[in-house]
Design a protein around this motif. Sequence first.
Motif, PDB file in Angstrom:
ATOM      1  N   GLU A 102       0.840  -1.200   0.000  1.00 54.84           N
ATOM      2  CA  GLU A 102       0.000   0.000   0.000  1.00 54.84           C
ATOM      3  C   GLU A 102       0.872   1.245   0.000  1.00 54.84           C
ATOM      4  OE1 GLU A 102      -3.231   0.588   2.819  1.00 54.84           O
ATOM      5  OE2 GLU A 102      -3.660  -1.557   2.678  1.00 54.84           O
ATOM      6  N   GLY A 103       0.499   2.196  -0.804  1.00 52.90           N
ATOM      7  CA  GLY A 103       1.226   3.454  -0.846  1.00 52.90           C
ATOM      8  C   GLY A 103       2.405   3.447  -1.792  1.00 52.90           C
ATOM      9  N   GLU A 106       2.232   2.498  -8.329  1.00 56.45           N
ATOM     10  CA  GLU A 106       1.515   1.387  -8.967  1.00 56.45           C
ATOM     11  C   GLU A 106       2.414   0.519  -9.836  1.00 56.45           C
ATOM     12  OE1 GLU A 106      -1.983   2.228 -11.186  1.00 56.45           O
ATOM     13  OE2 GLU A 106      -2.954   3.263  -9.512  1.00 56.45           O
TER      14      GLU A 106
END
Length: 146
Positions: A102-103, A106
């Motif tokens: 997460e974070g 991408e």
Amino acid sequence: MRRLAGFSAIVLAGALVVGCGNDTDEDTAEDTTTVLDVPGAMPDDPEMDADDPGAEESEDVAATVRVENFAFDPPNITVSVGDTVEWVFADGPVDHDVTGGEGAPEDFVSPTLSEDTWTYTFTEAGEYDYICSLHPNMTGSVVVEE
Ligand SMILES: [Cu+2]
């Protein structure tokens, strides 16, 4: 006397080898030229096989993480914005990947690889955890400093 005779023979043999050496040197020079034409033949690291994508290796790599023995080594690294990190997959036939948590950006996701090198350039500061999606107990993190 025998020693002297033997010594002379060695010198003679040596001279003969040197005399023939020119041909060998030319062959070696040709071989070297051929090797330089092959991408991936850069002898940076003897442990790296010729299947490294040598063309991409020329960019500056700030840190190298080995993917080996079902672990990222070193698991936690710190780099600066703009730095490129290299993951060297060296776990024989075992597939692994690098998948950002997460974070993480991408595109901070590598292909599934067994013996190859994957690089990623971090353009934003932050702390990015990642795992191997095939073996989620394999974890690592990249701290990217301003
Ligand atoms: Cu894995």
